[in-house]
Design an enzyme around this catalytic site. Structure first.
Site, PDB file in Angstrom:
ATOM      1  N   TYR A 190       0.807  -1.213   0.000  1.00 20.80           N
ATOM      2  CA  TYR A 190       0.000   0.000   0.000  1.00 20.80           C
ATOM      3  C   TYR A 190       0.846   1.271   0.000  1.00 20.80           C
ATOM      4  O   TYR A 190       0.314   2.369  -0.208  1.00 20.80           O
ATOM      5  CB  TYR A 190      -0.920   0.040   1.227  1.00 20.80           C
ATOM      6  N   HIS A 223       1.094 -11.736   2.065  1.00 20.44           N
ATOM      7  CA  HIS A 223       0.025 -10.985   1.396  1.00 20.44           C
ATOM      8  C   HIS A 223      -0.704 -11.819   0.335  1.00 20.44           C
ATOM      9  O   HIS A 223      -1.923 -11.920   0.329  1.00 20.44           O
ATOM     10  CB  HIS A 223       0.595  -9.708   0.764  1.00 20.44           C
TER      11      HIS A 223
END
Length: 266
Positions: A41, A99
């Site tokens: 992010y 992730h």
């Protein structure tokens, strides 16, 4: 067993540093205690700033971040997590996720690094994200540390799936749901809107209450006090059994996130 707090603040896409820090500080002030970020992010520093700006003691904040798929090699896990801690301005990470099980992910090497970080006290908990039931079972067989959470896409257009949910529950693995509104598509669904109208509430609160009814910890993205507070009020919404059944049986199964190489393609 429930390790991960219920409603959290998702920060995916919130890459404006000031806005991201303010959103985190605002959420903590309102009462959120679960903050979710990721190396992908590009906002870990801003998330750390928001935590630092808050009056909430660090020990009351549950901070989760995720290792980028390209950083899942053994050495890269260690190096990238050290960099994450530096950006966050923290000494420890409450929950560290793999992730996506893609790119550099190698079960033996990747998870060995996670075990070492857990043993060293650098991370308090190990999690996986976007793992199918077979991948969850494989990771459990390799890891010495318990897996406490599997973060997956969950919303009324992609409801509880078997055997994934039952596999996680069987092994006391919390389910954390990202994209609870399906990037807005779920908010426009006629069934969601009808339930919201019956309860005189918003479609967003219906989606979040529905996830809570399935013991899924939602991490909706939000910026601005009004949206962050609206999501928090979903805790006050009690859906009926009929509401939940209608939402469970929406005749659409749409996955918003399915990148190349993801396990969902198989």
């Amino acid at each position: 067993m429930t390790t991960v707090p219920g409603l959290g603040l998702g920060t995916s896409g919130n890459d404006d540093p000031d806005q991201c820090a303010d959103s985190v500080a605002t959420a903590l002030k309102i009462g959120y205690r679960h903050i979710d970020t990721a190396q992908m992010y590009d906002n870990e520093a801003a998330v750390g700033d928001g935590i630092a700006q808050s009056d909430v003691p660090r020990e009351e904040v549950f901070l989760a971040t995720k290792v980028h798929p390209s950083n899942l090699g053994y050495e890269d896990v260690h190096e990238s997590v050290a960099a994450s801690l530096d950006r966050l301005g923290l000494d420890t990470i409450d929950l560290l996720y793999v992730h996506w099980p893609t790119q550099a992910y190698d079960p033996e090497a990747t998870l060995r690094a996670f075990d070492e970080l857990y043993e060293a006290g650098t991370i308090d908990h190990v999690g996986v994200s976007n793992f199918t039931a077979p991948l969850v079972k494989e990771a459990r067989d390799i890891l010495a540390a318990p897996i406490v959470a599997n973060q997956i896409e969950v919303h009324p257009l992609l409801g509880p799936r078997e055997p994934l949910f039952s596999t996680c529950r069987e092994h006391d693995i919390d389910i954390v749901g990202y994209a609870p509104f399906c990037r807005g598509d779920a908010l426009d669904d006629p069934t969601v809107q009808a339930v919201a109208e019956r309860h005189d509430t918003s479609p967003a609160q219906v989606c979040l209450a529905w996830l809570a009814s399935h013991d899924v910890a939602a991490i909706p993205k939000a910026t601005g006090r009004a949206h962050i507070a609206e999501n928090a009020r979903a805790a006050d919404l009690e859906l009926t059994g009929d509401d939940i059944e209608q939402l469970d049986t929406i005749d659409r199964r749409y996955r918003r996130f399915d990148p190349e190489g993801s396990p969902w393609e198989k």
